[in-house]
Motif scaffolding. Structure first.
Motif, PDB file in Angstrom:
ATOM      1  N   GLU A  84       0.837  -1.204   0.000  1.00  0.00           N
ATOM      2  CA  GLU A  84       0.000   0.000   0.000  1.00  0.00           C
ATOM      3  C   GLU A  84       0.869   1.251   0.000  1.00  0.00           C
ATOM      4  OE1 GLU A  84      -3.484   2.170   2.727  1.00  0.00           O
ATOM      5  OE2 GLU A  84      -2.757   0.149   3.215  1.00  0.00           O
ATOM      6  N   TYR A  85       1.891   1.263   0.858  1.00  0.00           N
ATOM      7  CA  TYR A  85       2.797   2.405   0.869  1.00  0.00           C
ATOM      8  C   TYR A  85       3.620   2.447  -0.414  1.00  0.00           C
ATOM      9  CZ  TYR A  85       6.745   5.397   2.081  1.00  0.00           C
ATOM     10  OH  TYR A  85       7.707   6.371   2.069  1.00  0.00           O
ATOM     11  N   GLY A  86       3.991   1.275  -0.918  1.00  0.00           N
ATOM     12  CA  GLY A  86       4.745   1.217  -2.159  1.00  0.00           C
ATOM     13  C   GLY A  86       4.002   1.838  -3.329  1.00  0.00           C
ATOM     14  N   GLU A  87       2.672   1.636  -3.371  1.00  0.00           N
ATOM     15  CA  GLU A  87       1.862   2.251  -4.424  1.00  0.00           C
ATOM     16  C   GLU A  87       1.962   3.775  -4.359  1.00  0.00           C
ATOM     17  OE1 GLU A  87       0.406   0.989  -6.910  1.00  0.00           O
ATOM     18  OE2 GLU A  87       0.020  -1.129  -6.459  1.00  0.00           O
ATOM     19  N   LYS A  88       1.978   4.312  -3.148  1.00  0.00           N
ATOM     20  CA  LYS A  88       2.094   5.755  -2.978  1.00  0.00           C
ATOM     21  C   LYS A  88       3.439   6.242  -3.512  1.00  0.00           C
ATOM     22  CE  LYS A  88       1.996   9.284   0.682  1.00  0.00           C
ATOM     23  NZ  LYS A  88       1.817   9.511   2.141  1.00  0.00           N
ATOM     24  N   VAL A  89       4.495   5.502  -3.201  1.00  0.00           N
ATOM     25  CA  VAL A  89       5.831   5.883  -3.669  1.00  0.00           C
ATOM     26  C   VAL A  89       5.914   5.761  -5.197  1.00  0.00           C
ATOM     27  CG1 VAL A  89       8.295   5.326  -3.538  1.00  0.00           C
ATOM     28  CG2 VAL A  89       6.878   5.226  -1.475  1.00  0.00           C
ATOM     29  N   TRP A  90       5.322   4.716  -5.736  1.00  0.00           N
ATOM     30  CA  TRP A  90       5.300   4.559  -7.204  1.00  0.00           C
ATOM     31  C   TRP A  90       4.620   5.752  -7.866  1.00  0.00           C
ATOM     32  CZ3 TRP A  90       7.200   1.811 -11.185  1.00  0.00           C
ATOM     33  CH2 TRP A  90       6.539   1.906 -12.404  1.00  0.00           C
ATOM     34  N   ASP A  91       3.453   6.114  -7.345  1.00  0.00           N
ATOM     35  CA  ASP A  91       2.685   7.196  -7.962  1.00  0.00           C
ATOM     36  C   ASP A  91       3.349   8.556  -7.798  1.00  0.00           C
ATOM     37  OD1 ASP A  91       0.694   5.489  -8.856  1.00  0.00           O
ATOM     38  OD2 ASP A  91      -0.546   5.753  -7.069  1.00  0.00           O
ATOM     39  N   LYS A  92       3.935   8.820  -6.631  1.00  0.00           N
ATOM     40  CA  LYS A  92       4.456  10.152  -6.334  1.00  0.00           C
ATOM     41  C   LYS A  92       5.908  10.338  -6.746  1.00  0.00           C
ATOM     42  CE  LYS A  92       2.984  12.464  -2.852  1.00  0.00           C
ATOM     43  NZ  LYS A  92       2.615  12.996  -1.503  1.00  0.00           N
ATOM     44  N   LEU A  93       6.639   9.220  -6.959  1.00  0.00           N
ATOM     45  CA  LEU A  93       8.066   9.359  -7.252  1.00  0.00           C
ATOM     46  C   LEU A  93       8.548   8.570  -8.465  1.00  0.00           C
ATOM     47  CD1 LEU A  93      10.051   9.311  -3.858  1.00  0.00           C
ATOM     48  CD2 LEU A  93       9.909  11.146  -5.538  1.00  0.00           C
ATOM     49  N   ILE A  94       8.233   7.291  -8.501  1.00  0.00           N
ATOM     50  CA  ILE A  94       8.941   6.419  -9.440  1.00  0.00           C
ATOM     51  C   ILE A  94       8.421   6.513 -10.866  1.00  0.00           C
ATOM     52  CG2 ILE A  94       9.573   4.025  -9.949  1.00  0.00           C
ATOM     53  CD1 ILE A  94       9.368   3.481  -6.924  1.00  0.00           C
ATOM     54  N   LYS A  95       7.124   6.428 -11.056  1.00  0.00           N
ATOM     55  CA  LYS A  95       6.587   6.222 -12.394  1.00  0.00           C
ATOM     56  C   LYS A  95       6.850   7.383 -13.349  1.00  0.00           C
ATOM     57  CE  LYS A  95       1.809   7.907 -11.788  1.00  0.00           C
ATOM     58  NZ  LYS A  95       0.377   7.522 -11.848  1.00  0.00           N
ATOM     59  N   ASN A  96       7.007   8.589 -12.819  1.00  0.00           N
ATOM     60  CA  ASN A  96       7.185   9.757 -13.696  1.00  0.00           C
ATOM     61  C   ASN A  96       8.640  10.169 -13.871  1.00  0.00           C
ATOM     62  OD1 ASN A  96       4.398  10.119 -14.219  1.00  0.00           O
ATOM     63  ND2 ASN A  96       4.149  11.086 -12.214  1.00  0.00           N
ATOM     64  N   HIS A  97       9.579   9.412 -13.315  1.00  0.00           N
ATOM     65  CA  HIS A  97      11.007   9.690 -13.504  1.00  0.00           C
ATOM     66  C   HIS A  97      11.607   8.522 -14.277  1.00  0.00           C
ATOM     67  CE1 HIS A  97      11.145  13.330 -11.078  1.00  0.00           C
ATOM     68  NE2 HIS A  97      10.375  12.727 -10.197  1.00  0.00           N
TER      69      HIS A  97
END
Length: 621
Positions: free
Chosen positions: A229-242
């Motif tokens: 659940e926290y990982g999804e937040k990190v994916w959306d806010k940091l990883i997927k757009n870089h």
């Protein structure tokens, strides 16, 4: 404990039984054996290199159950490049260094990391949920973990680039395969401000292939590896757009697993769980090696325990240990295919600019320059300025009631002998306070520097004829946060509200170096002469551990005190470029331009100054 052992030995002897010897038990060692200093000398240009990863070691450091030797053996393996031939360029720990977040646990663990520090090995650490109060985010403040692994520890690391305000998130840039790579080391739980910080770091380094490390990200809890659940937040806010992030690594969960996703740019991002704390001997200091081959476009991954291999060579490995020597499941031993040239076509494979800056001489703690920007464009409020010394003393922008008339701009103007062909144009005023300035990030290594063995501070500056003493007097080129009163300075002539270090301009435009040295209650002042308008000048302040002298364009000024002034007092707070504080608040902002700034932890001779000593110096008026 000794008496019980002695009684046991005597009892065994009376029964004719061979006495048990605890000290010879390799599984009972509770102190470091101090491995020999390694040779760590990675080849940064070779197309074959290795990233080492160490996950949760918490069961090795659990209150009075301390067993540091497996970690020491792993670190010895990382350091022993001549034996392993791995070309290990960096090591990343994934958090949960200790079990209970206790100072006594880190006191022992820190000694193991000292082995890496002594050899110069590049590495990163981050906080897991057992390292801190797991109910908090990275605004939690001081903890034993941060005391042991703050930016101060990484001050001399060549890869460390900086930390966020709280100090729990950091980033490194290491060189391998003839190019630079970015590694993010992020906390167990990021606050909103830290998500912003991390996004800014990633945006500022969008051309660098990036490895993303944190404690929790992907999980096997559903029976397959997927984002928590926290990982999804990190994916959306940091990883997927870089798009430069191609690999994420986390611990926390077990068993080991791997998955992948497609980012917003349509590229694959591989995500791996690496954690062995549930296995024999708390994971036995298990490490994972990612062996990059840029010619074959592959990354070969293997997982093993250097400590167990060492015991096997000595004939001391027990049955359970031997089973853990190498992990060969498809989650622990595999090969990844990555077309590096295609995936990172934006990444430059030339040498890092940092290593090409000839002005970074031995002893350089910080070097900032401001060229490479379009002339007269406004400086963004999100702007950071890299420390070219490589020590991570990053400058961040701060505004104070900015208006359209009081903004900061990039400029191509510069001193004719200045290495960097650019400057910052400041437009500060005192009443009402307007303008903007830069300051070092919290926990920047230079915030802690005391300069006990001497120093040299250099800067280029320019004052326009529109400079006004009523509005612009006593503004600083460079100053240090913290007041004389906060530093408990009480001698004659002490102004308890003034900053502990400042290089300022008086109402007559005279340079003033006003400092409070270590171990002395009185302040010390060097004065320059009136700075003429509409011309560029270079100032250098040099301390040899005893006396301090000021130079303008390489010419010694007259008002240098004959006063013993060792070192500089610090309250471990940031330095400001263009800002001046009084009574603990921002009080004045520079008006004019500032060019290259360099800080060195030793006294320089005139021919080592940033100005070209072979050119004719201007004469003081």
């Amino acid at each position: 404990m000794f008496i019980r052992q002695l009684l046991g030995i005597l009892a065994a002897a009376s029964l004719g039984v061979q006495a048990f010897s605890w000290p010879n038990d390799p599984y009972g060692q509770t102190e470091l054996t101090r491995a020999p200093k390694g040779c760590w000398k990675p080849d940064s240009e070779s197309k074959q290199f290795t990233l080492a990863v160490m996950p949760d070691t918490q069961y090795l450091y659990d209150e009075n159950r301390i067993h540091p030797v497996p970690m020491e053996a792993a670190f010895e393996y990382v350091m022993s490049c001549n034996e392993t031939r791995e070309n290990i360029v960096f090591m990343a720990h994934l958090g949960d260094i200790a079990q209970n977040g206790l100072a006594e646990e880190y006191a022992v663990a820190s000694k193991a990391f000292d082995l890496l520090d002594e050899t110069g090995v590049a590495y990163s650490t981050l906080a897991g949920n057992h390292d801190i109060d797991s109910s908090t985010d990275d605004t939690r403040g001081s903890t034993p973990f941060l005391d042991a692994f703050s930016s101060k520890r990484f001050a001399h690391s060549k890869t460390y680039q900086g930390s966020n305000k709280g100090g729990y998130n950091s980033y490194h840039i290491f060189r391998a395969g003839g190019r630079e790579w970015l590694l993010m080391a992020l906390d167990w739980r990021l606050s909103n401000s830290s998500f912003d910080w991390a996004n800014e770091v990633l945006s500022n380094h969008s051309s660098l292939p990036t490895i993303f490390t944190t404690h929790e990200l992907v999980s096997p809890d559903t029976g397959k590896t997927e984002f928590s659940e926290y990982g999804e937040k990190v994916w959306d806010k940091l990883i997927k757009n870089h798009d430069q992030i191609f690999l994420t690594l986390n611990g926390h969960f077990w068993p080991a697993g791997r998955t992948h996703r497609t980012n917003s740019a349509g590229h694959r991002v591989d995500s791996h769980i690496t954690n062995y704390q549930n296995r024999y001997y708390g994971g036995a200091g298990m490490i994972r090696l990612y062996r990059f081959d840029l010619e074959k476009n592959t990354i070969d991954v293997s997982t093993f325990s250097p400590w167990i291999h060492k015991l096997m060579k000595q004939g001391k490995a027990n049955k359970l240990a031997k089973q853990e020597a190498n992990l060969t499941s498809d989650a622990n031993r595999f090969t990844m295919s990555v077309d590096f040239e295609k995936r990172f076509s934006k990444s430059k494979s030339t040498k890092s600019k940092r290593w090409d800056v000839k002005e970074v001489i031995p002893g350089t703690l910080a070097y900032w320059r401001f060229d490479g920007h379009k002339d007269q464009t406004r400086v963004s409020s999100k702007q950071t300025i890299k420390d070219l010394s490589g020590h991570g003393n990053v400058l961040v922008f701060h505004g104070a009631n900015e208006t359209s008339a009081h903004t900061m701009h990039w400029s191509s103007a510069h001193h004719p002998q200045q290495p960097g062909h650019g400057s910052l144009n400041f437009t500060g005023q005192k009443q009402p306070l307007r303008g903007s300035y830069f300051q070092t990030v919290d926990h920047a290594p230079i915030n802690y520097a005391t300069f006990e063995h001497g120093y040299t501070f250099e800067a280029f500056y320019y004052l326009p004829s529109s400079w006004n003493s009523d509005q612009n007097a006593w503004s600083s080129i460079l100053s240090r946060w913290g007041t004389a009163g906060q530093a408990n300075k009480t001698g004659a002539g002490v102004d308890s509200d003034e900053p502990i270090v400042s290089l300022s301009l008086s109402d007559d435009r005279e340079l003033q170096w006003r400092v409070y040295p270590l171990h002395k209650n009185v302040g010390s002042t060097n004065w320059g002469h009136e700075s003429p308008f509409d011309d560029w000048w270079h100032v250098a302040v040099v301390n040899n551990g005893t006396l301090t002298k000021m130079y303008v364009d390489g010419c010694e000024v007259v008002r240098n005190p004959q006063q013993w002034v060792p070192g500089l007092t610090t309250l471990n707070q940031p330095w400001m470029l263009g800002g001046y504080s009084y009574n603990g608040s921002i009080d004045q902002i520079f008006y004019g331009s500032i060019g290259d700034v360099r800080i060195v932890d030793r006294p320089l001779s005139i021919d080592e100054f940033l100005i070209n000593s072979s050119a004719e110096n201007k004469s003081p008026p």
